[in-house]
Each structure stands twice: as structure tokens, then as C-alpha cells.
Enzyme design. Structure first.
Site, PDB file in Angstrom:
ATOM      1  N   CYS A 272      -3.662  -4.712  -7.834  1.00 28.54           N
ATOM      2  CA  CYS A 272      -3.248  -3.308  -7.970  1.00 28.54           C
ATOM      3  C   CYS A 272      -3.538  -2.794  -9.363  1.00 28.54           C
ATOM      4  O   CYS A 272      -3.451  -1.602  -9.611  1.00 28.54           O
ATOM      5  CB  CYS A 272      -1.774  -3.164  -7.662  1.00 28.54           C
ATOM      6  SG  CYS A 272      -0.771  -4.035  -8.847  1.00 28.54           S
TER       7      CYS A 272
ATOM      8  N   SER B 220       0.838  -1.202   0.000  1.00 33.51           N
ATOM      9  CA  SER B 220       0.000   0.000   0.000  1.00 33.51           C
ATOM     10  C   SER B 220       0.880   1.261   0.000  1.00 33.51           C
ATOM     11  O   SER B 220       2.044   1.230   0.409  1.00 33.51           O
ATOM     12  CB  SER B 220      -0.898  -0.014   1.236  1.00 33.51           C
ATOM     13  OG  SER B 220      -0.101  -0.087   2.398  1.00 33.51           O
TER      14      SER B 220
HETATM   15  P1  NAD Z   1       0.545  -3.636   2.974  1.00 35.46           P
HETATM   16  O1  NAD Z   1       1.188  -2.350   2.629  1.00 35.46           O
HETATM   17  O2  NAD Z   1      -0.346  -3.695   4.145  1.00 35.46           O
HETATM   18  O3  NAD Z   1       1.681  -4.760   3.244  1.00 35.46           O
HETATM   19  C1  NAD Z   1       2.732  -4.965   2.330  1.00 35.46           C
HETATM   20  C2  NAD Z   1       3.929  -5.513   3.095  1.00 35.46           C
HETATM   21  O4  NAD Z   1       4.379  -4.549   4.045  1.00 35.46           O
HETATM   22  C3  NAD Z   1       3.632  -6.788   3.875  1.00 35.46           C
HETATM   23  O5  NAD Z   1       4.727  -7.663   3.756  1.00 35.46           O
HETATM   24  C4  NAD Z   1       3.461  -6.297   5.301  1.00 35.46           C
HETATM   25  O6  NAD Z   1       3.822  -7.260   6.264  1.00 35.46           O
HETATM   26  C5  NAD Z   1       4.406  -5.105   5.354  1.00 35.46           C
HETATM   27  N1  NAD Z   1       3.950  -4.082   6.297  1.00 35.46           N
HETATM   28  C6  NAD Z   1       2.663  -3.774   6.612  1.00 35.46           C
HETATM   29  N2  NAD Z   1       2.633  -2.770   7.512  1.00 35.46           N
HETATM   30  C7  NAD Z   1       3.913  -2.438   7.770  1.00 35.46           C
HETATM   31  C8  NAD Z   1       4.523  -1.452   8.609  1.00 35.46           C
HETATM   32  N3  NAD Z   1       3.809  -0.619   9.375  1.00 35.46           N
HETATM   33  N4  NAD Z   1       5.866  -1.383   8.621  1.00 35.46           N
HETATM   34  C9  NAD Z   1       6.606  -2.210   7.857  1.00 35.46           C
HETATM   35  N5  NAD Z   1       6.079  -3.158   7.052  1.00 35.46           N
HETATM   36  C10 NAD Z   1       4.750  -3.274   6.986  1.00 35.46           C
HETATM   37  O7  NAD Z   1      -0.192  -4.143   1.651  1.00 35.46           O
HETATM   38  P2  NAD Z   1      -1.161  -5.400   1.472  1.00 35.46           P
HETATM   39  O8  NAD Z   1      -2.451  -5.113   2.144  1.00 35.46           O
HETATM   40  O9  NAD Z   1      -0.438  -6.655   1.790  1.00 35.46           O
HETATM   41  O10 NAD Z   1      -1.353  -5.374  -0.114  1.00 35.46           O
HETATM   42  C11 NAD Z   1      -2.332  -4.603  -0.769  1.00 35.46           C
HETATM   43  C12 NAD Z   1      -1.745  -3.301  -1.266  1.00 35.46           C
HETATM   44  O11 NAD Z   1      -0.646  -3.560  -2.146  1.00 35.46           O
HETATM   45  C13 NAD Z   1      -2.732  -2.491  -2.103  1.00 35.46           C
HETATM   46  O12 NAD Z   1      -2.596  -1.141  -1.746  1.00 35.46           O
HETATM   47  C14 NAD Z   1      -2.271  -2.716  -3.533  1.00 35.46           C
HETATM   48  O13 NAD Z   1      -2.603  -1.687  -4.449  1.00 35.46           O
HETATM   49  C15 NAD Z   1      -0.801  -2.813  -3.349  1.00 35.46           C
HETATM   50  N6  NAD Z   1      -0.158  -3.495  -4.461  1.00 35.46           N
HETATM   51  C16 NAD Z   1       0.542  -2.724  -5.345  1.00 35.46           C
HETATM   52  C17 NAD Z   1       1.132  -3.322  -6.428  1.00 35.46           C
HETATM   53  C18 NAD Z   1       1.904  -2.500  -7.425  1.00 35.46           C
HETATM   54  O14 NAD Z   1       2.569  -3.079  -8.248  1.00 35.46           O
HETATM   55  N7  NAD Z   1       1.849  -1.185  -7.378  1.00 35.46           N
HETATM   56  C19 NAD Z   1       1.032  -4.712  -6.618  1.00 35.46           C
HETATM   57  C20 NAD Z   1       0.318  -5.465  -5.680  1.00 35.46           C
HETATM   58  C21 NAD Z   1      -0.271  -4.835  -4.603  1.00 35.46           C
END
Ligand code: NAD
Length: 509
Positions: free
Chosen positions: A291, A236
Site C-alpha cells: 500500500c 482495499s
Molecule cells: P481486500 O479488501 O480484498 O481484503 C481485505 C480483507 O477484507 C480480507 O480479510 C478479506 O477477506 C476481507 N474482505 C474481502 N471482501 C470482503 C467483503 N465483500 N466483505 C467483507 N470482507 C471482505 O484487500 P486485499 O486484496 O487483501 O489487499 C490489498 C488491498 O489492501 C490494496 O488495496 C492495498 O492498498 C490495501 N492495503 C492498504 C494498507 C494501508 O495501510 N492503507 C495496507 C496494506 C494493504
């Protein structure tokens, strides 16, 4: 190989990590992993402590020099064997993806296949690393550039593509000669562990690829440790921004891909049947948890909007929602109860904000799966730019219809949105399509293609707040991201020639 070998789970059914070529148990905190179709906890996953992450970094650092010095052609041979093993185990991996994420099996196979295509690209690494050579750059002087690996690099990945997004990163990083630590999503950790075991079976030396499961504690350890040279992140936008700021502050190269709100423009001359089919797949496939999902359709003209809304409403009545392992279903559950409730909350909000909820999936009950995290497809009409359901990423099976008067107005909406990941236009007019692709401020553009996800030999990345950093994922950009250039200038004096001291700055004249 079983999907999750019994000996790899400890007595409490808890997945650990994969470090230095072996499964490692962990007595630190753990989190439950659910099957979203049943709502039941199927296993737990350990959350790595700082010490565990440090041991993975040490393993990756110890493996770096021998791996860096392994000829690229030998590294490619590992990738060839890996591709074969992945294909042999495709059904097990796809079943794990569906079990923990919820997506339907053919969608899981699609994700897996797109990941394997990056492994295929990595098989060509000797060609990709060839570098440049200039003979006689000066008198008896030759010069060349090499692309040298960085060292230990890390990847942090989201829940929605537990196999494909890690494979956007580690095959190319490793093929370039780096060693890698993956911190996958805690929501669906089994497939990444299996990817690691198979790579080891393909002949990868211990320590070159490591997986640490965990949360912020693990991520922050990777971001702060000086031995980690680069970080690839997908997730995200809020976390992407944090990773980019913290990683670069600690001197690392960072690429951080964030969230999205992908718009499709439907022009009045579009092939309406094909457009509706494309929109249904792109908005509701994988329950909208992509995404690149289309979450906004901007219809040019009221007649276009009425046609699209009418046909979408009719088609959505036939969309089958249920467990991902039933091949007759088109859409599975959302990943967790919390996420389902959050998406449902956005649907409530859209109603409060005054949008017209044409199709309401909130009361869906899937027989036999009453505790699953299901939400039926939702369709809003008359959405406008001031609404939060328009501005924010919902990441669920919710499509918003916005009505515009012209292509220019539709494009302005897209350009002014904070995200710029993907977009597409449906039209039969080549000039309109060309104007769109030339001018729209978005990184990946489709023309009658709703999910323009670049193939493995191009690169993936959005604009604006969908990507922090300069280089995209996989493809040619990944060679640039996972290497640093070194330029060598060489002279071997001819026998007997005495070189004079030169006080002028060296030049070719
Ligand atoms: P997220 O940001 O919650 O988590 C992603 C990763 O970050 C995970 O491994 C998680 O454990 C880690 N993380 C979460 N909170 C954290 C923190 N406070 N500090 C450090 N690390 C942390 O995302 P999600 O819910 O797993 O995935 C969905 C999101 O990913 C959506 O916003 C989607 O659009 C995005 N996404 C983007 C793409 C792209 O190519 N732009 C591709 C796939 C998904």
C-alpha cells in the site's frame, strides 16, 4: 514447533481456526491456498460459519474481565516472551510468508521485523497507560483519567502483509487489556495462525487472542455482533468503506485503512542515481503489492523524465524475477492467478489508452516455474491524469511516469488524486522539500525516502480515501483507539466536616 504441525491439518489438509487457545477444525466451506511461484495448491483454509465466529466472540468475551484486571506490567511480560519466541521462529514464519504470498525472503523478513517492532512498543504498555492525575482539583477533591480497554475487538487484514498488518493491531489491542479476534486474508492464512500459537506459548490466557479464517460471512458476523466493540480494518478502499459504514452503524469504533496510489516527485536537481535505485525498490519490491509502493513518478521537466526513464529501463533489464525462496531474486510472483491477470489487464489497458509502454513484462516466463503467477516489471511513460492506469490502484509491478512542468503542477496532481496514503519528493533543495511536506495532502511523506512507513512509536495512516476513521494504526494512536477514557473525581470528607447541600453548579471558586 513445525511451520504447520501435521496434527493441525485435518485429513483434507485444511487449516482451521485458533479459538480459546486451541486449533479448531471446521467442516464448513474451504478455499484453496496456492504457492504463487508454482501455481500449485499447497493446502486449504476453512471459511468460518457464523456459529464458529460466534464461538470465537464468546471465548473472547469470557476472557475479557480477567485479562482487563491483569496488571499492565504482567501483560507486558507476555509481550516480552512473545518477542523472544517470534525471533526464535523468525525463519519458519518468513518461509511461510514467502510460500503463500510469493514475496522474496529478505522482503518477508523485513515485513516480519516491522511487525515485531510493534510487539516491542507494546512491551512499554505500563508507561503508555499511566493516565493523568490532578491533586486538589477542588477543595479536598482529586481527579484522574484512566484509559480503560474496550472489551472484544476485531481485526480484518489484507493478503499483502499477512504477518505485519495483523501485528499492527493485536499486540497493542491486547497490551491495552482488550481481547482480540483476527480475521486474516484467506489467501495466506498460515503465518497468522502461527502468530497466534506462539502468543499462546508466551503465556497469553486462552481466549484473549483468537483467529477465525473466513470471508464475508465471518466479517459480517463480527460487524453485526453487539459484543464486538471496535474493528480495525486494512484492505482495499471499497471494502474499507463498507466496513466503516457497517461497523459505525452498529455502534462500533472503526478505523478502516484503504487503498493507495502513491506518487513520487522527481525534481530536476535530484541525485538521479539514488532516485532511480529508490524508485526501483519502491515500485517493484514485493511485486508492487504494497500500500506504500510508489506507482507514479512525476518528473518535473522533460530532461528529468528522459533521464529517469532511460536509467530505469537499463536497471530493469537486470531485475531478477523468480521464486521468492531463491535469495538471488529481487521480485517474486503476484499472489494469485486472478490478481496477475487483473494487473496484466491494466497493462493492456494502458497501451489502449495511449501511454508508452517502455518496459513490457507481460511475456515473462520463469524457467521451471511456468505455472507460477509471474509478471515482469512494466514501465509506462507519458501517462496522464485522464487514464484509468493513473486513477486506479493497480497493485502490481507497474510504474507510471507522468511529466509535469513545475513542482506546483506535480503537487496539484497528488492533491487532486482520490488517495492520500504515502508520497515522497526527490530533491537537493531544502526549501522545495519543506514546501512539499508542509502543503501536500497526504498522510505519510518522504523526503528522499521512497517508502516513508512510520516506525512503531509513530502511527501509520493516510488521508482522503486511504483511511476512514480518525485514528491511525499502531504507535500512540493505537492506545487511543483501543482504550476509552474514564475520568474520576473523588472526595473523602475530612472527619467531622459536614457538607452543605450545593445548588450551584460545582466550580473551583
Ligand atoms: P481486500 O479488501 O480484498 O481484503 C481485505 C480483507 O477484507 C480480507 O480479510 C478479506 O477477506 C476481507 N474482505 C474481502 N471482501 C470482503 C467483503 N465483500 N466483505 C467483507 N470482507 C471482505 O484487500 P486485499 O486484496 O487483501 O489487499 C490489498 C488491498 O489492501 C490494496 O488495496 C492495498 O492498498 C490495501 N492495503 C492498504 C494498507 C494501508 O495501510 N492503507 C495496507 C496494506 C494493504
Amino acid at each position: 514447533m513445525n511451520a504447520i504441525p501435521a496434527e493441525k491439518l485435518n485429513a483434507s489438509n485444511t487449516l482451521g481456526h485458533f479459538i480459546a487457545g486451541d486449533d479448531v477444525a471446521d467442516s464448513n466451506r474451504s478455499m484453496p491456498v496456492s504457492n504463487p511461484a508454482t501455481g500449485k495448491v499447497v493446502r486449504h483454509v476453512a471459511m468460518a460459519s457464523k456459529d464458529t465466529v460466534l464461538s470465537a466472540i464468546a471465548a473472547a468475551e469470557a476472557a475479557f474481565l480477567p485479562w482487563r484486571n491483569t496488571p499492565p506490567a504482567k501483560r507486558a511480560q507476555v509481550m516480552f516472551r512473545y518477542k523472544q519466541l517470534l525471533e526464535e521462529h523468525a525463519d519458519e514464519i518468513v518461509a511461510l510468508l514467502s510460500e503463500e504470498h510469493g514475496k522474496v525472503l529478505d522482503d518477508a523478513m523485513g515485513e516480519f521485523t516491522r511487525g515485531v517492532e510493534v510487539v516491542e512498543y507494546a512491551c512499554g504498555i505500563p508507561e503508555l497507560l499511566k493516565g493523568e492525575f490532578s491533586k486538589n482539583a477542588g477543595p479536598r477533591i482529586d481527579s484522574w483519567s484512566e484509559l480503560q480497554p474496550l472489551g472484544v475487538v476485531a481485526g480484518i487484514t489484507p493478503f499483502n502483509f499477512p504477518a505485519m498488518v495483523p501485528m499492527w493491531m493485536f499486540p497493542m489491542a491486547i497490551a491495552c487489556g482488550n481481547t482480540f479476534i483476527l480475521k486474516p486474508s484467506e489467501k495466506d492464512p498460515s503465518a497468522p495462525l502461527m502468530l497466534a500459537r506462539l502468543l499462546s506459548e508466551a503465556g497469553l490466557p486462552d481466549g484473549v487472542f483468537n483467529v477465525v479464517n473466513g470471508d464475508k460471512e465471518a466479517v459480517d458476523t463480527l460487524l453485526e455482533d453487539q459484543r464486538v466493540q471496535a474493528v480495525s480494518f486494512v484492505g482495499s478502499t471499497a471494502i474499507a468503506e463498507y466496513i466503516y459504514a457497517t461497523g459505525t452503524r452498529n455502534g462500533k469504533r472503526v478505523q478502516a485503512l484503504g487503498g493507495a496510489k502513491n506518487h513520487a516527485i522527481v525534481m530536476p536537481d535530484a541525485d538521479m542515481d539514488n532516485t532511480v535505485n529508490a524508485l526501483i525498490g519502491a515500485a517493484y519490491g514485493s511485486c508492487g503489492e504494497r500500500c506504500m509502493a510508489i506507482s507514479v513518478a512525476v518528473c518535473v521537466g522533460d530532461e528529468t523524465a528522459d533521464t529517469i526513464v532511460g536509467r530505469l529501463t537499463a536497471s530493469l533489464a537486470d531485475l531478477r524475477v523468480g521464486s521468492g525462496d531463491d535469495v538471488s531474486n529481487n521480485m517474486g510472483p503476484l499472489v494469485t492467478r486472478e490478481h496477475r491477470d487483473k494487473v496484466k489487464g491494466y497493462v493492456d489497458l494502458g497501451v489502449e489508452e495511449g501511454a508508452t509502454l517502455v518496459v513490457d513484462g507481460r511475456n515473462l516466463v520463469v524457467e521451471g516455474h511456468e505455472n507460477g503467477f509471474f509478471l515482469g516489471p512494466c514501465l509506462f511513460d507519458h501517462v496522464n491524469e485522464s487514464m484509468r492506469i493513473y486513477q486506479e490502484e493497480i497493485f502490481g509491478p507497474v510504474l507510471c511516469i507522468v511529466r509535469a512542468e513545475s513542482q506546483e503542477q506535480a503537487m496539484r496532481l497528488i492533491d487532486e488524486h482520490e488517495y492520500g496514503n504515502g508520497t515522497c519528493i526527490f530533491t537537493r533543495d531544502g526549501e522545495a522539500a519543506r514546501y512539499f511536506s508542509d502543503n501536500i495532502k497526504v498522510g505519510m511523506v518522504g523526503i528522499n525516502v521512497p517508502l516513508p512507513v512510520p516506525v512503531a512509536y509513530h502511527s501509520f495512516g493516510g488521508w482522503k480515501r486511504s483511511l476512514f476513521g480518525d485514528l491511525y494504526a499502531y504507535g500512540p494512536d493505537s492506545v487511543r483507539f483501543y482504550t476509552r477514557r474514564k475520568t474520576i473525581t473523588q472526595r473523602w470528607p475530612a472527619g467531622g466536616v459536614r457538607e452543605q447541600a450545593q445548588f450551584a453548579f460545582p466550580s473551583t471558586s
